[in-house]
Design an enzyme around this catalytic site. Structure first.
Site, PDB file in Angstrom:
ATOM      1  N   GLU A  55       0.806  -1.059   0.201  1.00 35.53           N
ATOM      2  CA  GLU A  55       0.074   0.035   0.110  1.00 35.53           C
ATOM      3  C   GLU A  55       1.065   1.158  -0.001  1.00 35.53           C
ATOM      4  OE1 GLU A  55      -1.774  -2.823   3.090  1.00 35.53           O
ATOM      5  OE2 GLU A  55      -0.070  -2.551   2.015  1.00 35.53           O
ATOM      6  N   CYS A  88       0.277   0.243   7.750  1.00 38.00           N
ATOM      7  CA  CYS A  88      -0.311   0.805   6.555  1.00 38.00           C
ATOM      8  C   CYS A  88      -1.559   1.591   6.771  1.00 38.00           C
ATOM      9  CB  CYS A  88      -0.838  -0.589   5.841  1.00 38.00           C
ATOM     10  SG  CYS A  88       1.035  -0.996   5.276  1.00 38.00           S
ATOM     11  N   ARG A 187      10.951 -31.931  -3.571  1.00 33.57           N
ATOM     12  CA  ARG A 187      12.274 -31.215  -3.063  1.00 33.57           C
ATOM     13  C   ARG A 187      12.104 -30.073  -3.490  1.00 33.57           C
ATOM     14  NH1 ARG A 187      17.422 -35.262  -2.974  1.00 33.57           N
ATOM     15  NH2 ARG A 187      17.038 -36.768  -1.846  1.00 33.57           N
ATOM     16  N   THR A 199      22.531 -39.366   8.115  1.00 30.44           N
ATOM     17  CA  THR A 199      22.176 -39.609   6.692  1.00 30.44           C
ATOM     18  C   THR A 199      23.003 -38.925   5.645  1.00 30.44           C
ATOM     19  OG1 THR A 199      19.814 -39.612   7.117  1.00 30.44           O
ATOM     20  CG2 THR A 199      20.644 -39.018   4.722  1.00 30.44           C
ATOM     21  N   GLU A 270      13.897 -35.154   5.184  1.00 34.03           N
ATOM     22  CA  GLU A 270      14.205 -36.472   4.535  1.00 34.03           C
ATOM     23  C   GLU A 270      15.336 -37.058   5.084  1.00 34.03           C
ATOM     24  OE1 GLU A 270      14.644 -38.038  -0.090  1.00 34.03           O
ATOM     25  OE2 GLU A 270      14.459 -35.829   0.283  1.00 34.03           O
TER      26      GLU A 270
END
Length: 341
Positions: A55, A88, A187, A199, A270
């Site tokens: 804005e 704003c 991913r 990992t 993961e």
């Protein structure tokens, strides 16, 4: 008084303008200022943390006459707090804006309330116009604002009998190429990919998103490694296109809090059974993505370890969102049932 065709067109334009801004800590917001006859007077969008909000950006393009009598069409409710920039709502009032139309309510307890402030000052307010489209645009930011942390997806691949690896530790590949391609698409869609140091050491995981031919795709997730063991200097993850983030801690809430402060909205975990189980045990998982291969392995290496379930009544109940076949494999996407975490 209803929505005019010019105002509807302005909201379409505001959605497009919002996409010019970066995804990050602050939302992507677009704004269009209209004259009483529907003519576009100015446009703006938010360019990132610390910069003018949409804005105010639009107001900055006005001449000396300011915004008196203009209508502001905005994708998100004008904020009502002092952060790195001013409210704003106050900027719109000072400019003389007479009407404000916005799509999505600001869910933040700190920044919300702009519509109420404007209405109290006599500004005509239309809220929730094309809300569904606005919520789709801001989906990941809204989830992050609601959760007060990034949205977390935990992924694993397993055999039909629930094993993530054979007894000798080998796990490549349990699933087929179609499932692996789907992993890389997910991913690429995530802001960050998180793995445990175990990992990284066992698989020398690169944590990249790759195309079917093995090349890196344009959109790469931020690689994140959790664990107290140092990552070797020659580890593949250190050659990632984006500099990895390393967390020498076991506090997952602290990790997620820091990632949120960095503008990360979606996290793809993961990192193997230990890390997946830790996220589940801590109640920090919003979605699980499980690839199931039609294979039997047996042995010790379960896809999950202890997640804090001692008796069947404590089982983490999930709602299945989808089940798809990818080649010979199955993909199950599930989310915690209402009241579960």
């Amino acid at each position: 008084m209803g929505i005019s065709a010019a105002e509807d067109s302005a909201m379409t334009r505001a959605f497009a303008l919002a996409l010019n801004g970066p995804r990050g800590v602050n939302p992507q917001v677009g704004a269009v200022l209209l004259a009483p006859d529907g003519t576009v007077v100015a446009e703006g969008w938010h360019r990132g943390a610390g910069t003018a909000h949409a804005e105010v950006d639009a107001l900055s393009h006005l001449g000396p006459e300011g915004g008196r009598g203009l209508t502001a069409v905005v994708t998100l409710e004008p904020c009502n707090h002092q952060g790195r920039t001013g409210p704003c709502s106050e900027a719109l009032l000072a400019a003389g804006i007479s009407r404000v139309i916005f799509a999505v309510d600001d869910p933040s307890p700190e920044a919300g309330g702009g519509a109420e402030r404007l209405a109290a000052a006599g500004v005509d307010i239309e809220q929730g116009f094309r809300r569904a489209e606005g919520e789709q645009l801001l989906a990941s930011w809204l989830r992050t604002a609601e959760l007060r942390r990034p949205h977390v997806t935990v992924k694993w691949a397993q055999s039909l009998d629930g094993r993530a690896a054979a007894d000798d530790g080998t796990s490549q590949w349990i699933t087929g190429p179609a499932a692996r391609a789907d992993v890389h698409r997910r991913r690429a869609a995530a802001d960050a990919i998180v793995a445990g140091i175990g990992t990284i050491l066992a698989d020398d995981a690169s944590l990249t998103a790759r195309a079917d031919d093995g090349t890196l795709v344009a959109s790469q997730p931020q690689p994140v490694v959790i664990g107290r063991t140092p990552t070797p200097a020659d580890a593949a993850v250190r050659r990632h296109p984006r500099a990895p983030l390393f967390y020498d801690t076991h506090s997952l809430p602290n990790v997620l809090s820091d990632l949120r402060d960095r503008g990360i909205q979606t996290v793809f975990v993961e990192g193997g059974p230990t890390l997946a189980s830790a996220f589940l045990r801590a109640g920090l998982v919003d979605e699980v993505v499980v690839y199931i291969a039609p294979a039997l392995i047996g042995g010790r290496n379960l896809a999950l370890a202890d997640i804090g379930v001692d008796t069947i009544t404590d089982a983490r109940r999930l709602s299945v969102a989808s089940i798809d076949r990818l080649g010979d494999d199955l993909l199950v996407v599930a989310r915690p049932s209402e009241g579960e975490s």
